[in-house]
Write an enzyme that holds these catalytic residues in place. Structure first.
Site, PDB file in Angstrom:
ATOM      1  N   ASP A   1     -10.996 106.108  -6.109  1.00  0.00           N
ATOM      2  CA  ASP A   1     -10.557 104.554  -5.917  1.00  0.00           C
ATOM      3  C   ASP A   1      -9.447 104.784  -6.548  1.00  0.00           C
ATOM      4  O   ASP A   1      -8.251 104.074  -5.882  1.00  0.00           O
ATOM      5  CB  ASP A   1     -11.378 103.226  -5.799  1.00  0.00           C
ATOM      6  CG  ASP A   1     -12.456 103.381  -4.924  1.00  0.00           C
ATOM      7  OD1 ASP A   1     -12.899 104.208  -4.079  1.00  0.00           O
ATOM      8  OD2 ASP A   1     -13.421 102.698  -5.596  1.00  0.00           O
TER       9      ASP A   1
ATOM     10  N   LEU B   1     -26.103  90.699  26.297  1.00  0.00           N
ATOM     11  CA  LEU B   1     -26.839  90.974  26.571  1.00  0.00           C
ATOM     12  C   LEU B   1     -28.050  90.550  27.034  1.00  0.00           C
ATOM     13  O   LEU B   1     -28.674  89.075  25.934  1.00  0.00           O
ATOM     14  CB  LEU B   1     -27.316  92.134  25.304  1.00  0.00           C
ATOM     15  CG  LEU B   1     -26.483  93.602  24.852  1.00  0.00           C
ATOM     16  CD1 LEU B   1     -26.962  93.823  23.443  1.00  0.00           C
ATOM     17  CD2 LEU B   1     -26.689  94.508  25.801  1.00  0.00           C
TER      18      LEU B   1
ATOM     19  N   GLU C   1     -28.891 101.857  19.794  1.00  0.00           N
ATOM     20  CA  GLU C   1     -28.947 101.617  18.476  1.00  0.00           C
ATOM     21  C   GLU C   1     -29.141 100.203  17.965  1.00  0.00           C
ATOM     22  O   GLU C   1     -29.762  98.934  17.985  1.00  0.00           O
ATOM     23  CB  GLU C   1     -27.253 101.292  19.551  1.00  0.00           C
ATOM     24  CG  GLU C   1     -27.251 102.442  20.287  1.00  0.00           C
ATOM     25  CD  GLU C   1     -25.292 101.684  20.942  1.00  0.00           C
ATOM     26  OE1 GLU C   1     -24.534 100.420  20.437  1.00  0.00           O
ATOM     27  OE2 GLU C   1     -25.167 102.450  21.805  1.00  0.00           O
TER      28      GLU C   1
ATOM     29  N   LYS D   1     -28.649  96.154  16.505  1.00  0.00           N
ATOM     30  CA  LYS D   1     -27.614  95.583  16.523  1.00  0.00           C
ATOM     31  C   LYS D   1     -27.347  94.169  16.026  1.00  0.00           C
ATOM     32  O   LYS D   1     -28.328  93.986  15.215  1.00  0.00           O
ATOM     33  CB  LYS D   1     -28.925  94.010  18.141  1.00  0.00           C
ATOM     34  CG  LYS D   1     -28.221  93.511  18.156  1.00  0.00           C
ATOM     35  CD  LYS D   1     -28.711  92.531  19.928  1.00  0.00           C
ATOM     36  CE  LYS D   1     -27.518  91.386  20.276  1.00  0.00           C
ATOM     37  NZ  LYS D   1     -27.447  90.864  19.324  1.00  0.00           N
TER      38      LYS D   1
ATOM     39  N   ASP E   1     -25.436  92.046  13.335  1.00  0.00           N
ATOM     40  CA  ASP E   1     -25.631  90.129  13.528  1.00  0.00           C
ATOM     41  C   ASP E   1     -23.758  90.012  13.225  1.00  0.00           C
ATOM     42  O   ASP E   1     -24.279  89.739  11.821  1.00  0.00           O
ATOM     43  CB  ASP E   1     -26.958  90.271  12.388  1.00  0.00           C
ATOM     44  CG  ASP E   1     -27.128  89.208  12.852  1.00  0.00           C
ATOM     45  OD1 ASP E   1     -27.103  87.730  13.992  1.00  0.00           O
ATOM     46  OD2 ASP E   1     -28.057  87.512  12.287  1.00  0.00           O
TER      47      ASP E   1
ATOM     48  N   ARG F   1     -14.798  87.223  21.071  1.00  0.00           N
ATOM     49  CA  ARG F   1     -15.153  87.517  22.457  1.00  0.00           C
ATOM     50  C   ARG F   1     -15.309  86.145  23.564  1.00  0.00           C
ATOM     51  O   ARG F   1     -15.220  86.267  24.458  1.00  0.00           O
ATOM     52  CB  ARG F   1     -16.766  87.718  22.373  1.00  0.00           C
ATOM     53  CG  ARG F   1     -17.414  88.096  23.930  1.00  0.00           C
ATOM     54  CD  ARG F   1     -19.121  87.777  23.721  1.00  0.00           C
ATOM     55  NE  ARG F   1     -19.770  87.971  24.850  1.00  0.00           N
ATOM     56  CZ  ARG F   1     -20.260  87.177  25.368  1.00  0.00           C
ATOM     57  NH1 ARG F   1     -20.163  85.398  25.097  1.00  0.00           N
ATOM     58  NH2 ARG F   1     -20.686  86.679  26.772  1.00  0.00           N
TER      59      ARG F   1
ATOM     60  N   TYR G   1     -18.658 100.262  19.568  1.00  0.00           N
ATOM     61  CA  TYR G   1     -20.263 100.058  20.584  1.00  0.00           C
ATOM     62  C   TYR G   1     -20.106 100.716  21.893  1.00  0.00           C
ATOM     63  O   TYR G   1     -21.162 100.823  22.539  1.00  0.00           O
ATOM     64  CB  TYR G   1     -21.426  99.626  19.894  1.00  0.00           C
ATOM     65  CG  TYR G   1     -21.129  98.251  19.726  1.00  0.00           C
ATOM     66  CD1 TYR G   1     -20.757  97.770  21.917  1.00  0.00           C
ATOM     67  CD2 TYR G   1     -21.466  96.908  19.350  1.00  0.00           C
ATOM     68  CE1 TYR G   1     -20.373  95.935  21.161  1.00  0.00           C
ATOM     69  CE2 TYR G   1     -21.448  96.001  19.230  1.00  0.00           C
ATOM     70  CZ  TYR G   1     -20.617  95.342  20.563  1.00  0.00           C
ATOM     71  OH  TYR G   1     -20.797  94.211  20.803  1.00  0.00           O
TER      72      TYR G   1
ATOM     73  N   LYS H   1     -35.352  92.638  19.952  1.00  0.00           N
ATOM     74  CA  LYS H   1     -34.802  91.647  19.283  1.00  0.00           C
ATOM     75  C   LYS H   1     -36.468  91.670  17.803  1.00  0.00           C
ATOM     76  O   LYS H   1     -37.762  91.984  18.179  1.00  0.00           O
ATOM     77  CB  LYS H   1     -34.649  90.007  19.763  1.00  0.00           C
ATOM     78  CG  LYS H   1     -33.436  89.605  20.756  1.00  0.00           C
ATOM     79  CD  LYS H   1     -32.369  90.419  19.985  1.00  0.00           C
ATOM     80  CE  LYS H   1     -32.030  88.941  19.082  1.00  0.00           C
ATOM     81  NZ  LYS H   1     -31.298  88.006  19.571  1.00  0.00           N
TER      82      LYS H   1
ATOM     83  N   CYS I   1     -39.245  67.064 -18.975  1.00  0.00           N
ATOM     84  CA  CYS I   1     -39.837  68.545 -18.546  1.00  0.00           C
ATOM     85  C   CYS I   1     -41.318  67.714 -17.385  1.00  0.00           C
ATOM     86  O   CYS I   1     -42.033  67.453 -18.964  1.00  0.00           O
ATOM     87  CB  CYS I   1     -40.542  69.699 -19.231  1.00  0.00           C
ATOM     88  SG  CYS I   1     -41.285  70.559 -19.398  1.00  0.00           S
TER      89      CYS I   1
ATOM     90  N   CYS J   1     -44.225  69.737 -20.337  1.00  0.00           N
ATOM     91  CA  CYS J   1     -44.538  69.070 -21.561  1.00  0.00           C
ATOM     92  C   CYS J   1     -43.112  68.282 -21.791  1.00  0.00           C
ATOM     93  O   CYS J   1     -44.039  67.404 -23.233  1.00  0.00           O
ATOM     94  CB  CYS J   1     -44.002  70.223 -23.011  1.00  0.00           C
ATOM     95  SG  CYS J   1     -41.855  70.377 -23.243  1.00  0.00           S
TER      96      CYS J   1
ATOM     97  N   CYS K   1     -34.863  72.646 -20.115  1.00  0.00           N
ATOM     98  CA  CYS K   1     -36.022  71.406 -20.461  1.00  0.00           C
ATOM     99  C   CYS K   1     -35.966  72.661 -22.279  1.00  0.00           C
ATOM    100  O   CYS K   1     -35.894  73.007 -22.078  1.00  0.00           O
ATOM    101  CB  CYS K   1     -37.796  71.827 -20.539  1.00  0.00           C
ATOM    102  SG  CYS K   1     -38.868  72.103 -21.966  1.00  0.00           S
TER     103      CYS K   1
ATOM    104  N   CYS L   1     -43.262  74.252 -25.285  1.00  0.00           N
ATOM    105  CA  CYS L   1     -43.778  73.686 -23.778  1.00  0.00           C
ATOM    106  C   CYS L   1     -44.373  75.067 -23.516  1.00  0.00           C
ATOM    107  O   CYS L   1     -43.708  76.460 -23.921  1.00  0.00           O
ATOM    108  CB  CYS L   1     -41.902  73.382 -23.055  1.00  0.00           C
ATOM    109  SG  CYS L   1     -42.371  74.198 -21.219  1.00  0.00           S
TER     110      CYS L   1
HETATM  111  N1  5U1 Z   1     -24.817  98.299  19.410  1.00  0.00           N
HETATM  112  C1  5U1 Z   1     -24.521  96.994  20.022  1.00  0.00           C
HETATM  113  N2  5U1 Z   1     -24.909  95.759  19.824  1.00  0.00           N
HETATM  114  N3  5U1 Z   1     -24.246  95.270  21.401  1.00  0.00           N
HETATM  115  C2  5U1 Z   1     -23.360  94.114  21.696  1.00  0.00           C
HETATM  116  N4  5U1 Z   1     -24.368  97.242  21.845  1.00  0.00           N
HETATM  117  C3  5U1 Z   1     -23.801  96.511  22.320  1.00  0.00           C
HETATM  118  N5  5U1 Z   1     -23.577  96.428  23.854  1.00  0.00           N
HETATM  119  C4  5U1 Z   1     -23.735  94.786  23.572  1.00  0.00           C
HETATM  120  C5  5U1 Z   1     -22.832  94.468  22.579  1.00  0.00           C
HETATM  121  C6  5U1 Z   1     -22.889  92.282  23.789  1.00  0.00           C
HETATM  122  O1  5U1 Z   1     -22.842  94.844  24.812  1.00  0.00           O
HETATM  123  C7  5U1 Z   1     -22.918  96.026  25.717  1.00  0.00           C
HETATM  124  C8  5U1 Z   1     -22.829  95.419  27.224  1.00  0.00           C
HETATM  125  C9  5U1 Z   1     -21.466  96.599  25.587  1.00  0.00           C
END
Ligand code: 5U1
Length: 675
Positions: A35, A85, A115, A117, A119, A138, A227, A316, A410, A413, A428, A434
């Site tokens: 680094d 999805l 794959e 999913k 968050d 999106r 993805y 999920k 506390c 005690c 405390c 205590c």
């Molecule tokens: N891994 C993955 N997550 N994800 C989310 N693939 C993937 N594809 C998605 C979404 C919303 O939509 C596909 C329809 C491209």
């Protein structure tokens, strides 16, 4: 200004090296430069660009610092809608999906790509002739927000594609997210600044990406995995999803190492189980896995319905958050005396585990979230961490609910509870008495630098408490030989030894005794200072904050802690009992009576001393009136150089300051009281 050719080449070379390093670091997860070297090269490029602004290119790695704030995000119309999805929660829903796919395609078995999913937040990245030109969220799938400036600050996202064979127009889709470690660090920083913390990494990622000031985004630990591909113009892509993602990786995009080609529903379910067991250990949060039909021709045949493809499904995982009722708030006292409010909840299943308690951390957190008994709350459980109340639903709050306030005494005690300004934790103050703090207090009391009771370590202390032989510190001086010998693993001989060690400890010094009491903010050197200043325990016990603050090195926090400790009747009782049982020390350790032979002299201690700790040396020098400073300057009179002394010694020599070794120090300390 004309830029010399050699400078242009140097800048181009630096850009390439830095971009290549980013690729190895973020895409291949195999860093090639330390680094520090990366930082050095970056500074070199920044300097050149500052000198010759025309050198700056859109793909320069120096451009990741953010730009001037926007007043609003522009709208972006997606050239191809960003689909979402459909979800499957149970295996039979997955079966149904697979059946529909096979029937439509009229095939026996489907090859899927499985794959993670993530968050996070879906984004689309448009590259023209290899350069990132537009990044969008999106949004509703048809229109999103232009977050180009913000996305450019994310180092895992290439500003320019690698190689030469990329399509002239390429739109890549993927997830921007915040790794767990970055999320925790960010929340710690937010708390320290007194700012709002984020409920989970997803919210933190969304909040960070949707900043009008991209310089803020630049400071947030966001990253990215790709993805899918959206629009492609001017080139053919391979015929399978798996191969396309491999190609994306070559062009500079990170893809998930957990991506796998699997066969049929069975393969999908095995993948699901495997990832579920890895879930907690992953460095980022996922809410499930995704299966996609691998062959593109099959995907095309299947098409999509109402914004979701027929060729993919999200499977999920059990949710990590759930709604429940907060029945009560209890207050727990930890072994160091810290008070923690704990929410008692109506039992609720969160991510497959029944949760009945959740931490509320401290009073500030309760106030910030305005958590009250009777509230409907969102509880979150992630990994091994204790479940926590994320937020309340104020619209469901019962009438007449009252804000919660930690008790002033506390709950274990009854001693006073105090809270140091700027510290979140309430504590405390009944350290000696205590029961919640019994083990910690006893261990500290008996330790080598305190009462030095040889053989009374953690294990023995635990036994004494488990066998209910001690209630407070003083009880160890009343235990009989038989009681010691009766402890598991202790025979007559060990009991003899223990009795002797206990007897020996009765003869001590005031400094050690004060340290042994475990008063917060009173370490060894403060204890010594107090002993020297007061000479007498009674005087110290009745000292006011103002008197204490007059002592050099004792600040308002320590003064408050000392006064509160001795104000607790229970602590005073234990101290009296200890003295009644024979604990004693020589009177008058006071340096006020000691000649101030080093008054007006400033010392700096550096390196390791053999015969004493640096804290010891400091306290003894101070006792003789000396000032002990951390840094060497012209005002320094002596530098005491122990073993392996470093830069301070060098500086002292440069400034011509007197340097003495440990023997020299001992000579000067002759007049100082030993501990
Ligand atoms: N891994 C993955 N997550 N994800 C989310 N693939 C993937 N594809 C998605 C979404 C919303 O939509 C596909 C329809 C491209």
């Amino acid at each position: 200004m004309n830029i010399p050719k050699q400078i242009e080449e140097q800048a181009a070379q630096l850009r390439e090296t830095l971009n290549e390093h980013n690729y190895y670091y973020y895409v291949l997860d195999a860093p090639r430069l330390p680094d520090s070297e990366y930082d050095r090269l970056m500074r070199e490029l920044q300097t050149l660009e500052a000198q010759y602004p025309k050198l700056m290119t859109a793909d320069s790695p120096t451009q990741r610092v953010g730009a001037a704030p926007l007043s609003a995000f522009a709208e972006v119309v997606h050239a191809r809608p960003m689909l979402s999805l459909n979800n499957a929660f149970e295996a039979d829903e997955l079966d149904d999906f697979d059946k529909r796919v096979r029937e439509r395609l009229e095939v026996e078995k489907i090859e899927y790509v499985a794959e993670l999913k993530l968050d996070g937040l879906a984004v689309s990245l448009r590259y023209e002739n290899g350069l990132l030109v537009k990044a969008a969220t999106r949004g509703d799938g048809s229109r999103g927000e232009d977050v180009t400036q913000n996305v450019k600050t994310i180092e895992a996202i290439p500003l320019r594609l690698r190689g030469e064979d990329y399509p002239p127009v390429l739109e890549v889709r993927g997830e921007v997210f915040m790794p767990k470690s970055g999320f925790e660090k960010l929340n710690r920083q937010q708390t320290a600044k007194g700012e709002k913390t984020f409920a989970n990494p997803r919210n933190a990622a969304a909040g960070s990406l949707r900043q009008l000031d991209s310089r803020i985004t630049a400071r947030r630990p966001l990253t990215f995995l790709s993805y899918a591909v959206g629009v492609v113009e001017g080139a053919e892509l391979p015929g399978s999803h798996y191969e396309i993602l491999q190609r994306l990786q070559v062009w500079g995009f990170p893809i998930s190492v957990q991506m796998l080609v699997v066969q049929g529903v069975q393969g999908c379910l095995e993948y699901y189980q495997d990832i579920l067991t890895q879930r907690e250990a992953l460095p980022f949060e996922i809410d499930g896995v995704v299966y996609k039909v691998n062959r593109l021709d099959q995907q095309e045949t299947l098409g999509f319905v109402s914004r979701a493809p027929r060729w993919a499904i999200a499977h999920k995982f059990p949710a990590q958050e759930a709604l429940t009722q907060l029945l009560d708030i209890d207050v727990q006292v930890g072994r160091t005396g810290a008070l923690t409010p704990v929410a008692r909840l109506a039992p609720i299943n969160v991510g497959g585990v029944t949760v009945t308690n959740a931490t509320l951390h401290n009073q500030d957190e309760i106030d910030r979230k305005d958590v009250r008994v009777g509230d409907t709350v969102i509880v979150r459980r992630a990994g091994d961490v204790i479940p926590e109340v994320v937020r309340v639903l104020p619209e469901k709050r019962p009438e007449n609910s009252q804000p919660f306030v930690l008790p002033e005494h506390c709950p274990v005690c009854g001693s006073d509870v105090t809270r140091v300004e700027d510290e979140a934790v309430a504590r405390c103050t009944g350290g000696l008495f205590c029961p919640a703090q019994r083990k910690e207090a006893l261990q500290h009391f008996a330790s080598r630098r305190a009462m030095e009771i040889e053989g009374l370590g953690e294990k023995r202390v635990e036994q004494l408490i488990a066998d209910e032989l001690v209630e407070n510190l003083a009880d160890i001086y009343t235990l009989s030989h038989e009681q010691w010998a009766g402890l598991e693993g202790m025979g007559k001989k060990s009991a003899d030894k223990m009795m002797k060690a206990i007897e020996k400890s009765k003869s001590t010094t005031l400094a050690r005794f004060l340290y042994a009491l475990g008063i917060r903010e009173v370490g060894e050197s403060t204890a010594r200072l107090l002993a020297q200043q007061f000479g007498d325990l009674e005087k110290l016990m009745s000292a006011t904050r103002r008197e204490l603050k007059k002592i050099p090195d004792i600040g308002p926090v320590a003064a408050k802690s000392i006064v509160t400790f001795f104000q607790q009747p229970h602590n005073r009782e234990v101290i009296q009992r200890l003295q009644d049982l024979g604990l004693h020390w020589p009177q008058n350790e006071s340096p006020v009576a000691t000649a101030q032979t080093l008054s007006g002299k400033t010392f700096v201690l550096t390196g390791t001393l053999n015969g004493m700790t640096r804290d010891d040396a400091k306290a003894r020098l101070q006792a003789l009136g000396a000032k002990v400073s951390n840094s060497v300057s012209k005002k320094t009179d002596y530098v005491v150089a122990g073993e392996k002394a470093g830069s301070k010694l060098e500086k002292a020599r440069t400034l011509g300051i007197n340097v003495i070794d440990e023997a020299g120090l001992l000579g000067l300390l002759q007049n100082a009281p030993a501990n």
